[in-house]
Design a protein around this motif. Structure first.
Motif, mmCIF file in Angstrom:
data_model
loop_
_atom_site.group_PDB
_atom_site.id
_atom_site.type_symbol
_atom_site.label_atom_id
_atom_site.label_comp_id
_atom_site.label_asym_id
_atom_site.label_seq_id
_atom_site.Cartn_x
_atom_site.Cartn_y
_atom_site.Cartn_z
ATOM 1 N N GLU A 30 9.414 -15.939 -6.744
ATOM 2 C CA GLU A 30 10.005 -14.945 -7.634
ATOM 3 C C GLU A 30 9.121 -13.705 -7.728
ATOM 4 N N LEU A 31 7.815 -13.910 -7.787
ATOM 5 C CA LEU A 31 6.892 -12.783 -7.837
ATOM 6 C C LEU A 31 6.904 -11.990 -6.521
ATOM 7 N N HIS A 32 7.065 -12.676 -5.405
ATOM 8 C CA HIS A 32 7.128 -11.990 -4.106
ATOM 9 C C HIS A 32 8.380 -11.116 -4.040
ATOM 10 N N ARG A 33 9.515 -11.638 -4.529
ATOM 11 C CA ARG A 33 10.742 -10.822 -4.581
ATOM 12 C C ARG A 33 10.535 -9.612 -5.490
ATOM 13 N N LEU A 34 9.831 -9.814 -6.607
ATOM 14 C CA LEU A 34 9.524 -8.711 -7.517
ATOM 15 C C LEU A 34 8.682 -7.662 -6.807
ATOM 16 N N ALA A 35 7.681 -8.087 -6.042
ATOM 17 C CA ALA A 35 6.835 -7.145 -5.299
ATOM 18 C C ALA A 35 7.663 -6.374 -4.281
ATOM 19 N N GLU A 36 8.565 -7.049 -3.603
ATOM 20 C CA GLU A 36 9.434 -6.352 -2.633
ATOM 21 C C GLU A 36 10.298 -5.313 -3.332
ATOM 22 N N GLU A 68 -1.392 -12.478 -24.002
ATOM 23 C CA GLU A 68 -0.769 -13.793 -23.997
ATOM 24 C C GLU A 68 0.639 -13.695 -23.442
ATOM 25 N N PHE A 69 1.081 -14.754 -22.811
ATOM 26 C CA PHE A 69 2.419 -14.828 -22.257
ATOM 27 C C PHE A 69 3.151 -15.990 -22.909
ATOM 28 N N PRO A 70 3.813 -15.752 -24.019
ATOM 29 C CA PRO A 70 4.482 -16.861 -24.699
ATOM 30 C C PRO A 70 5.660 -17.432 -23.911
ATOM 31 N N ASP A 71 6.158 -16.676 -22.931
ATOM 32 C CA ASP A 71 7.280 -17.165 -22.150
ATOM 33 C C ASP A 71 7.350 -16.452 -20.802
ATOM 34 N N ARG A 72 8.294 -16.883 -19.983
ATOM 35 C CA ARG A 72 8.457 -16.343 -18.631
ATOM 36 C C ARG A 72 8.763 -14.850 -18.662
ATOM 37 N N ALA A 73 9.578 -14.405 -19.606
ATOM 38 C CA ALA A 73 9.952 -12.987 -19.684
ATOM 39 C C ALA A 73 8.722 -12.110 -19.870
ATOM 40 N N HIS A 74 7.831 -12.492 -20.769
ATOM 41 C CA HIS A 74 6.613 -11.703 -20.987
ATOM 42 C C HIS A 74 5.735 -11.697 -19.740
ATOM 43 N N PHE A 75 5.630 -12.856 -19.084
ATOM 44 C CA PHE A 75 4.815 -12.945 -17.871
ATOM 45 C C PHE A 75 5.374 -12.037 -16.778
ATOM 46 N N MET A 76 6.691 -12.096 -16.543
ATOM 47 C CA MET A 76 7.305 -11.300 -15.483
ATOM 48 C C MET A 76 7.212 -9.804 -15.802
ATOM 49 N N ALA A 77 7.398 -9.429 -17.063
ATOM 50 C CA ALA A 77 7.286 -8.022 -17.441
ATOM 51 C C ALA A 77 5.861 -7.525 -17.227
ATOM 52 N N TYR A 78 4.879 -8.349 -17.564
ATOM 53 C CA TYR A 78 3.484 -7.966 -17.357
ATOM 54 C C TYR A 78 3.197 -7.826 -15.860
ATOM 55 N N ALA A 79 3.727 -8.754 -15.063
ATOM 56 C CA ALA A 79 3.540 -8.690 -13.613
ATOM 57 C C ALA A 79 4.158 -7.413 -13.053
ATOM 58 N N ALA A 80 5.333 -7.041 -13.545
ATOM 59 C CA ALA A 80 5.984 -5.802 -13.092
ATOM 60 C C ALA A 80 5.124 -4.589 -13.424
#
Length: 196
Positions: A30-36, A68-80
């Motif tokens: 999922e992170l690789h797709r985000l990077a693309e 902190e990343f309480p959930d997947r949404a926060h983690f993905m937004a931070y990664a973006a």
């Protein structure tokens, strides 16, 4: 969200390096797709690859403190956000090496799909990045919504489900985020990069 993933995020938040590695491996595709997507939307002409961007972002995330990343949404937004910042830094370095380099950047439309073919330079990408940081200061939840919808590619229905609100509420928040972002861009003198 998957309870195993939620537990893994909590373990990684405690600073457990093994848990952080397992989280990275679990979300790798999922992170690789985000990077693309990030490169396609923000750095189409850069010589930076998706795998390199992903690994640089991972190092950035792993070095964080107090986030902190309480959930997947926060983690993905931070990664973006981490990926967007890396693309901006990379484009600055390229611009410093040679003037006139251009890449694709787009405006935020109602659908969250970016029009193809609009050319702009890295200075406008920087302006967009700064505007998004200003939006985060004004309303962190709206900034996260932009990251999830515009950069991560989640639908407003998916974002609503992640946040425990209706799709209609997510749509209303999206319109508000776009308006605030337009306002910030105009104040910074970056010109309108979002539709009227």
């Amino acid at each position: 969200m998957d309870t195993a993933l939620a537990a893994l995020i909590r373990e990684a938040d405690t600073g457990d390096p093994a848990a952080a590695e397992r989280l990275f491996a679990t979300l790798y595709d999922e992170l690789h797709r985000l990077a693309e997507r990030q490169l396609a939307r923000n750095g189409g002409d850069l010589t930076l690859g998706a795998t390199t961007l992903l690994h640089e972002a991972y190092l950035n995330i792993a070095e964080r403190s107090g986030v902190e990343f309480p959930d997947r949404a926060h983690f993905m937004a931070y990664a973006a956000r981490a990926m967007r910042g890396l693309i901006i830094d990379y484009s600055r370095r390229q611009r410093a090496q040679k003037r006139g380099g251009e890449f694709h950047i787009t405006s935020i439309g109602d659908t969250g799909v970016l029009p193809v073919g609009e050319q702009t330079d890295s200075e406008q990408l920087e302006a967009l990045g700064l505007a998004l940081e200003e939006l985060r200061k004004l309303d962190a939840a709206l900034s996260e919504l932009v990251d999830l919808h515009f950069f991560c590619g989640f639908s407003l229905g998916e974002i609503g489900a992640m946040r425990g609100v209706s799709e209609r509420t997510a749509q209303r928040d999206w319109r508000k985020a776009r308006l605030l972002l337009q306002h910030v861009l105009r104040e910074e003198g970056a010109g309108p990069t979002t539709p009227d």
